[in-house]
Design an enzyme around this catalytic site. Structure first.
Site, PDB file in Angstrom:
ATOM      1  N   ASP A 344      30.193 -17.477  28.178  1.00 29.44           N
ATOM      2  CA  ASP A 344      31.561 -17.241  28.633  1.00 29.44           C
ATOM      3  C   ASP A 344      32.354 -18.525  28.412  1.00 29.44           C
ATOM      4  OD1 ASP A 344      33.821 -17.302  30.644  1.00 29.44           O
ATOM      5  OD2 ASP A 344      33.105 -15.273  30.992  1.00 29.44           O
ATOM      6  N   ILE A 345      33.259 -18.505  27.425  1.00 31.88           N
ATOM      7  CA  ILE A 345      33.991 -19.703  27.007  1.00 31.88           C
ATOM      8  C   ILE A 345      35.458 -19.485  27.344  1.00 31.88           C
ATOM      9  CG2 ILE A 345      34.427 -21.291  25.095  1.00 31.88           C
ATOM     10  CD1 ILE A 345      32.040 -19.782  23.663  1.00 31.88           C
ATOM     11  N   GLU A 346      35.928 -20.122  28.404  1.00 26.70           N
ATOM     12  CA  GLU A 346      37.295 -19.885  28.854  1.00 26.70           C
ATOM     13  C   GLU A 346      37.888 -21.140  29.465  1.00 26.70           C
ATOM     14  OE1 GLU A 346      37.704 -17.541  32.556  1.00 26.70           O
ATOM     15  OE2 GLU A 346      35.565 -17.062  32.316  1.00 26.70           O
ATOM     16  N   GLY A 347      39.121 -21.010  29.943  1.00 31.57           N
ATOM     17  CA  GLY A 347      39.818 -22.155  30.519  1.00 31.57           C
ATOM     18  C   GLY A 347      40.046 -23.224  29.470  1.00 31.57           C
TER      19      GLY A 347
END
Length: 522
Positions: A344-347
């Site tokens: 999960d690659i976010e922000g």
């Protein structure tokens, strides 16, 4: 939550350090809301906890590595915020993590780009400074706007510091390696006809020696605690996210039995320093919630694990060594008996180029290792999205993954928190505003993935897509995902035969007031 004879409810996500003392009823900075005094029945059922001390799940505490100290085999140390274990006895001034740097700029170079410097260029010399080509050489590295000094922006050139240049005479006359000599850091030597520079103070370590220190997490007994899946992971699956860092998570086996929800995505494994943890609060070895995974698997269900998330730092950001990072990924899959792994690659992390490249390099390495062992482990990347598709940063993550040879089973997108006026949907039940934003995002994603993988058919592209809305009230004010939106998203998923449908999160899949944003209700 019951604490010190008082019932509290959380107003937003809380971690292990957010202990519910006795706050004022209204305090904008306090995640806990005091509701009422606990009843006698509640005290009898749950007890009366008065401290926030928790089982850390086997987190290791190790002494810091000292280069001047010798170590016996199986010693565990802390070095650069990660734990390492040596397989053999170590002399003082022996291995750290990299004893020598083979030929890094040991040859004389002139200012200006190397003629072969391309997207894969390692480095070139600019006015006495080494510059690393993060992306491409087409942008002038002499211009500050093109430089990426901290690895926190998407610019192509990263300064590496003052370059070390040597004349041919210096290179040819460098002293031959002697294991009894204590070498200072940055010492030029010659070994088997090749020049090397020591990266730290070294003795009795040759450039050809194999480093016995390996990144270490104590996984003792974990494989047995989580059980083994009985069936293959489905090609098309509903796998809602479970916030595995909550003090209490739903009974996964009961959900499988009563609602036919057999697969879940556990979130999130993140780094504490450079070590693997569940949400920074719990270690990986003996986490109390593992029993729920085992019960689900015994009932025929399974889980995949998600690394990253919106809070805390991903492993790829904290663990700077690609081989160590690869080993973390391998150990997670091996010890949790996983068939699928999600990132999960976010922000801000979706735009940090150094961690993006490090992750993709490590994933490629671990995929090669799995292949050599005959293992088929599916890898998914989860990314934020707009109604118009992935952002340029998200596309860069996928483009870099493809360039490095990563084989993705799928790309899951967070169809939520768009921050776009067209997705404002409060008090619009039945109009499917948020649902239409989600299906629009998927349509654009299809086109983007087709551009990356032109040889795949439309059906193959659909099968490698996933959609995960945030049910109910979203983090972005005014965005609400209703039951009518869920029906529209599911219809679209069935029509396309998507590879995955999820929700954030299973613990939130309960009714609440329209303006209520919690991790336990929607």
């Amino acid at each position: 939550m019951l604490f010190s004879m008082v019932m509290f409810t959380e107003r937003w996500w809380v971690g292990s350090k957010d202990c519910p003392r006795v706050p004022a009823l209204e305090n904008s900075n306090n995640p806990w809301r005091l509701e009422r005094t606990a009843t006698a029945a509640e005290l009898s059922q749950y007890g009366n906890p008065t401290t926030c001390e928790i089982d850390n799940g086997g987190v290791i505490v190790a002494d810091g590595f000292q280069a001047s100290k010798g170590y016996t085999g199986d010693s565990i140390v802390d070095y650069n915020d990660a734990h390492y274990k040596t397989s053999v006895d170590q002399d003082a001034w022996g291995f750290v993590r990299a004893a020598y740097n083979r030929g890094r700029n040991t040859n004389r170079q002139s200012s200006g780009p190397h003629p072969l410097c391309t997207r894969k260029c390692i480095a070139w010399l600019l006015m006495g400074r080494l510059m690393n080509a993060v992306l491409t050489q087409s942008d002038n590295p002499a211009l500050v706007p093109n430089q990426n000094a901290t690895g926190s922006n998407s610019r192509p050139w990263k300064p590496l510091g003052k370059a070390q240049s040597y004349s041919n005479e210096e290179l040819n006359n460098a002293p031959q390696f002697n294991p009894e000599t204590l070498y200072a850091s940055d010492t030029l030597i010659r070994f088997n006809g090749v020049n090397y520079i020591s990266q730290s103070k070294e003795q009795k370590v040759s450039p050809s020696d194999s480093n016995p220190w390996r990144v270490f997490v104590d996984w003792t007994g974990t494989k047995e605690r989580v059980g083994t899946p009985k069936k293959a992971w489905p090609k098309h699956v509903y796998a809602p996210y479970v916030d595995f860092t909550l003090n209490t998570i739903p009974d996964l086996r009961a959900l499988a039995k009563n609602h036919n929800v057999n697969h879940f995505t556990l979130a999130f494994v993140v780094s504490k320093d450079a070590n693997t943890t569940c949400g920074t609060a719990y270690g990986m070895q003996n986490y109390a919630q593992y029993s729920k995974i085992k019960a689900l698997r015994e009932a025929g269900g399974d889980v995949m694990l998600s690394i990253g998330g919106a809070n805390n730092a991903p492993l790829a950001a904290s663990c700077k060594n690609v081989d160590d990072l690869m080993q973390h990924y391998y150990d997670i899959v091996d010890n949790l008996n996983l068939k699928v792994l999600d990132f999960d690659i976010e922000g801000t992390w979706v735009a940090v180029q150094a961690s993006i490249e490090r992750r993709n390099l490590a994933v490629k390495k671990v995929q090669d290792k799995w292949k050599s062992e005959g293992k088929d482990i599916a890898i998914w990347y989860t990314l934020p999205i707009l109604p118009t598709g992935l952002t340029p940063e998200g596309m860069n993550v996928l483009s870099d993954a493809k360039a490095k040879g990563v084989e993705l089973a799928g790309v899951n997108v967070m169809t939520m928190d768009y921050g776009n006026a067209i997705c404002q949907s409060a008090n619009t039940e039945g109009q499917n505003i948020h649902g239409k934003c989600a299906t629009s995002a998927i349509a654009f994603l299809h086109s983007q993935l087709k551009g990356l993988h032109p040889n795949k058919s439309d059906a193959e592209i659909d099968a490698m897509m996933g959609t995960t809305p945030m049910v109910g009230v979203n983090d972005v004010q005014g965005e609400v995902f209703y039951l009518s939106d869920a029906r529209l998203v599911m219809q679209d998923a069935q029509k396309r035969n998507l590879g995955m449908v999820g929700i954030w999160s299973i613990a939130r899949d309960l009714p609440a007031a329209l303006t209520c944003l919690r991790n336990s209700t929607a």
